[in-house]
Design a protein around this motif. Structure first.
Motif, PDB file in Angstrom:
ATOM      1  N   SER A 152      18.748  62.501  68.666  1.00  0.00           N
ATOM      2  CA  SER A 152      18.767  61.028  68.352  1.00  0.00           C
ATOM      3  C   SER A 152      18.636  60.897  66.619  1.00  0.00           C
ATOM      4  CB  SER A 152      17.861  60.285  68.826  1.00  0.00           C
ATOM      5  OG  SER A 152      17.853  59.069  68.404  1.00  0.00           O
ATOM      6  N   LYS A 153      17.753  61.655  66.222  1.00  0.00           N
ATOM      7  CA  LYS A 153      17.688  61.478  64.712  1.00  0.00           C
ATOM      8  C   LYS A 153      18.643  62.248  63.850  1.00  0.00           C
ATOM      9  CE  LYS A 153      14.423  63.017  61.175  1.00  0.00           C
ATOM     10  NZ  LYS A 153      13.108  63.721  60.671  1.00  0.00           N
ATOM     11  N   MET A 154      19.323  63.254  64.398  1.00  0.00           N
ATOM     12  CA  MET A 154      20.512  63.942  63.679  1.00  0.00           C
ATOM     13  C   MET A 154      21.458  63.153  63.961  1.00  0.00           C
ATOM     14  SD  MET A 154      19.177  66.489  62.434  1.00  0.00           S
ATOM     15  CE  MET A 154      17.646  65.606  62.328  1.00  0.00           C
ATOM     16  N   ILE A 155      22.010  62.493  64.969  1.00  0.00           N
ATOM     17  CA  ILE A 155      23.128  61.717  65.273  1.00  0.00           C
ATOM     18  C   ILE A 155      22.930  60.510  64.268  1.00  0.00           C
ATOM     19  CG2 ILE A 155      24.536  60.228  66.960  1.00  0.00           C
ATOM     20  CD1 ILE A 155      24.121  62.410  68.940  1.00  0.00           C
ATOM     21  N   SER A 156      21.636  60.031  64.300  1.00  0.00           N
ATOM     22  CA  SER A 156      21.652  58.904  63.547  1.00  0.00           C
ATOM     23  C   SER A 156      21.753  59.015  62.029  1.00  0.00           C
ATOM     24  CB  SER A 156      20.324  58.171  63.630  1.00  0.00           C
ATOM     25  OG  SER A 156      19.824  57.676  64.816  1.00  0.00           O
ATOM     26  N   LEU A 157      21.250  60.261  61.498  1.00  0.00           N
ATOM     27  CA  LEU A 157      21.230  60.600  60.050  1.00  0.00           C
ATOM     28  C   LEU A 157      23.230  60.713  59.745  1.00  0.00           C
ATOM     29  CD1 LEU A 157      18.686  63.431  59.458  1.00  0.00           C
ATOM     30  CD2 LEU A 157      19.197  60.895  58.298  1.00  0.00           C
ATOM     31  N   PHE A 158      23.809  61.387  60.799  1.00  0.00           N
ATOM     32  CA  PHE A 158      25.204  61.559  60.913  1.00  0.00           C
ATOM     33  C   PHE A 158      25.967  60.236  60.729  1.00  0.00           C
ATOM     34  CE2 PHE A 158      29.355  61.891  62.997  1.00  0.00           C
ATOM     35  CZ  PHE A 158      29.967  62.553  62.048  1.00  0.00           C
ATOM     36  N   ALA A 296      25.901  45.094  50.786  1.00  0.00           N
ATOM     37  CA  ALA A 296      24.744  44.920  51.192  1.00  0.00           C
ATOM     38  C   ALA A 296      24.788  45.163  52.802  1.00  0.00           C
ATOM     39  CB  ALA A 296      24.755  43.194  50.825  1.00  0.00           C
ATOM     40  N   PRO A 297      25.771  44.453  53.437  1.00  0.00           N
ATOM     41  CA  PRO A 297      25.368  45.049  55.087  1.00  0.00           C
ATOM     42  C   PRO A 297      25.504  46.512  55.202  1.00  0.00           C
ATOM     43  CG  PRO A 297      27.353  43.351  54.508  1.00  0.00           C
ATOM     44  CD  PRO A 297      27.018  43.731  53.175  1.00  0.00           C
ATOM     45  N   TYR A 298      26.310  47.251  54.348  1.00  0.00           N
ATOM     46  CA  TYR A 298      26.159  48.732  54.917  1.00  0.00           C
ATOM     47  C   TYR A 298      25.018  49.251  54.351  1.00  0.00           C
ATOM     48  CZ  TYR A 298      31.219  48.522  56.435  1.00  0.00           C
ATOM     49  OH  TYR A 298      32.287  48.009  56.875  1.00  0.00           O
ATOM     50  N   ALA A 299      24.580  48.767  53.258  1.00  0.00           N
ATOM     51  CA  ALA A 299      23.176  49.529  52.872  1.00  0.00           C
ATOM     52  C   ALA A 299      22.199  49.267  53.810  1.00  0.00           C
ATOM     53  CB  ALA A 299      22.835  48.909  51.481  1.00  0.00           C
ATOM     54  N   ALA A 300      21.908  48.231  54.258  1.00  0.00           N
ATOM     55  CA  ALA A 300      20.980  47.614  55.255  1.00  0.00           C
ATOM     56  C   ALA A 300      21.284  48.388  56.575  1.00  0.00           C
ATOM     57  CB  ALA A 300      21.228  46.186  55.719  1.00  0.00           C
ATOM     58  N   ALA A 301      22.485  48.890  56.825  1.00  0.00           N
ATOM     59  CA  ALA A 301      22.612  49.500  57.993  1.00  0.00           C
ATOM     60  C   ALA A 301      22.182  51.091  57.861  1.00  0.00           C
ATOM     61  CB  ALA A 301      24.064  49.712  58.446  1.00  0.00           C
ATOM     62  N   VAL A 302      22.353  51.652  56.650  1.00  0.00           N
ATOM     63  CA  VAL A 302      21.746  52.877  56.374  1.00  0.00           C
ATOM     64  C   VAL A 302      20.274  53.146  56.704  1.00  0.00           C
ATOM     65  CG1 VAL A 302      21.416  54.703  54.624  1.00  0.00           C
ATOM     66  CG2 VAL A 302      23.440  53.493  54.623  1.00  0.00           C
ATOM     67  N   ILE A 303      19.666  52.208  56.408  1.00  0.00           N
ATOM     68  CA  ILE A 303      18.160  51.969  56.461  1.00  0.00           C
ATOM     69  C   ILE A 303      17.811  51.880  57.829  1.00  0.00           C
ATOM     70  CG2 ILE A 303      16.010  50.985  55.923  1.00  0.00           C
ATOM     71  CD1 ILE A 303      17.276  50.099  53.261  1.00  0.00           C
ATOM     72  N   GLY A 304      18.542  50.856  58.437  1.00  0.00           N
ATOM     73  CA  GLY A 304      18.228  50.634  60.028  1.00  0.00           C
ATOM     74  C   GLY A 304      18.672  51.651  60.943  1.00  0.00           C
ATOM     75  N   ILE A 306      18.598  55.004  60.438  1.00  0.00           N
ATOM     76  CA  ILE A 306      17.683  56.183  59.941  1.00  0.00           C
ATOM     77  C   ILE A 306      16.163  55.701  60.896  1.00  0.00           C
ATOM     78  CG2 ILE A 306      16.342  57.256  58.573  1.00  0.00           C
ATOM     79  CD1 ILE A 306      18.639  57.167  56.586  1.00  0.00           C
ATOM     80  N   LEU A 307      15.800  54.388  60.627  1.00  0.00           N
ATOM     81  CA  LEU A 307      14.231  53.692  61.373  1.00  0.00           C
ATOM     82  C   LEU A 307      14.569  53.996  62.900  1.00  0.00           C
ATOM     83  CD1 LEU A 307      13.521  51.240  58.763  1.00  0.00           C
ATOM     84  CD2 LEU A 307      12.648  53.585  58.820  1.00  0.00           C
ATOM     85  N   VAL A 308      15.646  53.346  63.513  1.00  0.00           N
ATOM     86  CA  VAL A 308      15.883  53.432  64.855  1.00  0.00           C
ATOM     87  C   VAL A 308      16.004  54.511  65.477  1.00  0.00           C
ATOM     88  CG1 VAL A 308      17.227  52.329  66.567  1.00  0.00           C
ATOM     89  CG2 VAL A 308      16.713  50.969  64.805  1.00  0.00           C
ATOM     90  N   GLY A 309      16.506  55.519  64.753  1.00  0.00           N
ATOM     91  CA  GLY A 309      16.771  56.911  65.284  1.00  0.00           C
ATOM     92  C   GLY A 309      15.486  57.738  65.558  1.00  0.00           C
ATOM     93  N   SER A 362      25.240  54.571  66.916  1.00  0.00           N
ATOM     94  CA  SER A 362      24.516  55.721  66.695  1.00  0.00           C
ATOM     95  C   SER A 362      23.749  56.095  68.011  1.00  0.00           C
ATOM     96  CB  SER A 362      23.869  55.608  65.485  1.00  0.00           C
ATOM     97  OG  SER A 362      22.540  54.704  65.624  1.00  0.00           O
ATOM     98  N   GLN A 363      22.876  55.121  68.490  1.00  0.00           N
ATOM     99  CA  GLN A 363      22.117  55.607  69.647  1.00  0.00           C
ATOM    100  C   GLN A 363      22.988  55.701  70.903  1.00  0.00           C
ATOM    101  OE1 GLN A 363      18.802  55.975  69.672  1.00  0.00           O
ATOM    102  NE2 GLN A 363      19.390  56.021  67.277  1.00  0.00           N
TER     103      GLN A 363
END
Length: 437
Positions: A152-158, A296-304, A306-309, A362-363
């Motif tokens: 999950s973490k790896m897919i989220s990073l990808f 802005a939307p995409y920057a928030a999505a990067v953080i979200g 990774i954290l959810v993964g 991603s999940q």
């Protein structure tokens, strides 16, 4: 007894630390390269959303022509994705991914010469054929290296490659269209297709130089490290229920995954193809300003993402990590409809939508990789992605047609909200004991 227990616990700690170090080594070698490959792929796939801001006026295309052209990409994608992934499984990721990237780079650049709707449809269809297999190929490739408990973490990073492409591509696309318009007699949208195709060639060369097809080819790992990863993958695959090529087509759970992904994927391209238009509708006209705001939307999505993964792996829970973001995103689409002309509220709502959509997708990819392995994974992952991505054809075409008939994006956004909610709720039909690993 206490000293024996202490030694055992210490030995386990050393083993766990050693395993973590090995996977960290793999991650730093593999993930940044694959992430950047998909960044340039996604950029070439959705930059038509920015090109639309000038292209429709210059070529006298209407919204229906644009929607059909944006979506027909996925017909080519659908037709070639399964065979492409099976070829990758047999031939190896290194050569096949590099081939995919070079082919789509030339086709994407050639889109600058479009003058008629038929040419537009042809190049978008050809781009889908060329790119087919990259995304499911990478997801399959990750199953060769990471067991379910780490995936999950790896897919989220990808998957952060999608919002990263948005962060980079928005300002870059806006700048190209703002600054290059008229240079050597070419329109800004023509320069956009040309310049944003070039990084794909560079990344294809990097893939040939640095990507290894299998664990046994990884000379940068020691013999012990290769044995550790091989044992982890074998242990993980023993828990999956489908292994054969036939299972990838006939397992009923694969078709449930197709249904879920159909409703989730339409959201991704709803955002990718129409975000610039929605920002313009809120009152922003300059392409460069639209590009900067789309960060802005995409920057928030990067953080979200990774954290959810990380949360998903830590809790060994997959379903609610999809359903909850999907339902929140559906509500945010409704806010966008209600306050679409208020730039502040619209940007907040679009940021929430983008973040939730990318998190849910991603999940989602933790689900099919938990129930499939081997040849079944090669076929099944491609089937899920290709069938699901048919929504990438239907969604843009339908929304473009509705926009033209009603001169409003509202109905299209209601459809996107409904689809996202359905996709999130369908996830609850997946048996949690199969995927919560």
């Amino acid at each position: 007894m206490s000293s024996v227990k202490g030694i055992t616990q210490s030995g386990e700690a050393v083993s766990q630390n050693s395993e973590a170090a090995v996977y960290s080594k793999v991650t730093w070698r593999v993930i940044p390269l694959l992430l950047m490959c998909y960044v340039v792929a996604y950029l070439d796939r959705v930059n038509v959303g920015f090109a639309k801001l000038q292209m429709l006026r210059d070529l006298h295309f209407d919204e229906t022509v644009y929607g059909l052209g944006a979506g027909i990409f996925f017909i080519g994608y659908f037709l070639f994705e399964v065979p492409s992934n099976i070829i990758l499984h047999k031939l190896g990721a290194r050569v096949w991914i590099a081939r995919v990237m070079v082919t789509w780079a030339f086709i994407s650049a050639a889109t600058m010469f479009v003058t008629t709707p038929t040419m537009f449809y042809f190049f978008r269809f050809a781009l889908g054929l060329a790119e087919a297999g990259l995304f499911p190929g990478v997801i399959l490739y990750l199953t060769y290296w990471y067991p379910s408990k780490r995936r999950s973490k790896m897919i989220s990073l990808f998957m952060t490659s999608i919002p990263v492409a948005g962060v980079i591509g928005g300002p870059l696309s806006g700048w190209i269209m703002h600054s290059m318009s008229g240079v050597y007699g070419w329109a800004g949208w023509q320069w956009l297709f040309l310049l944003e195709a070039l990084p794909s060639i560079v990344m294809a060369i990097a893939v040939l130089a640095y990507l290894d097809d299998r664990i046994s080819d990884a000379k940068w790992l020691t013999d012990d490290e290769r044995r550790l990863i091989t044992a982890e993958i074998a242990k993980d695959q023993a828990q999956t229920q489908s292994h054969s090529l036939r299972d990838g087509f006939t397992n009923p759970r694969v078709w449930l995954m197709c249904s879920i992904y159909f409703f989730l994927a339409v959201e991704l391209y709803g955002v990718g193809f129409f975000l610039p238009t929605l920002i313009r509708n809120s009152g922003v006209k300059d392409p460069l300003a639209i590009g900067i705001l789309s960060m802005a939307p995409y920057a928030a999505a990067v953080i979200g993402t990774i954290l959810v993964g990380r949360s998903s792996d830590a809790m060994h829970e997959r379903r609610l990590h999809i359903t909850i973001p999907a339902l929140i995103g559906a509500l945010a689409w409704l806010v966008t409809v209600r306050f679409g002309h208020d730039i502040v509220v619209a940007m907040i709502a679009l940021t929430v939508v983008t973040c939730c959509v990318i998190i849910a997708i991603s999940q989602f990819w933790c689900l099919p990789t938990a129930i499939l392995s081997g040849a079944a994974a090669a076929a099944g992952i491609a089937v899920v992605n290709s069938v699901g991505n048919l929504s990438g054809f239907l969604g843009p075409f339908f929304i473009g047609w509705v926009n033209q008939k009603t001169h409003s994006t509202d109905i299209g956004l209601y459809v996107l909200a409904t689809a996202l909610a359905i996709g999130g709720l369908l996830v609850l039909h997946v048996r949690k004991e199969l995927v919560n690993r």
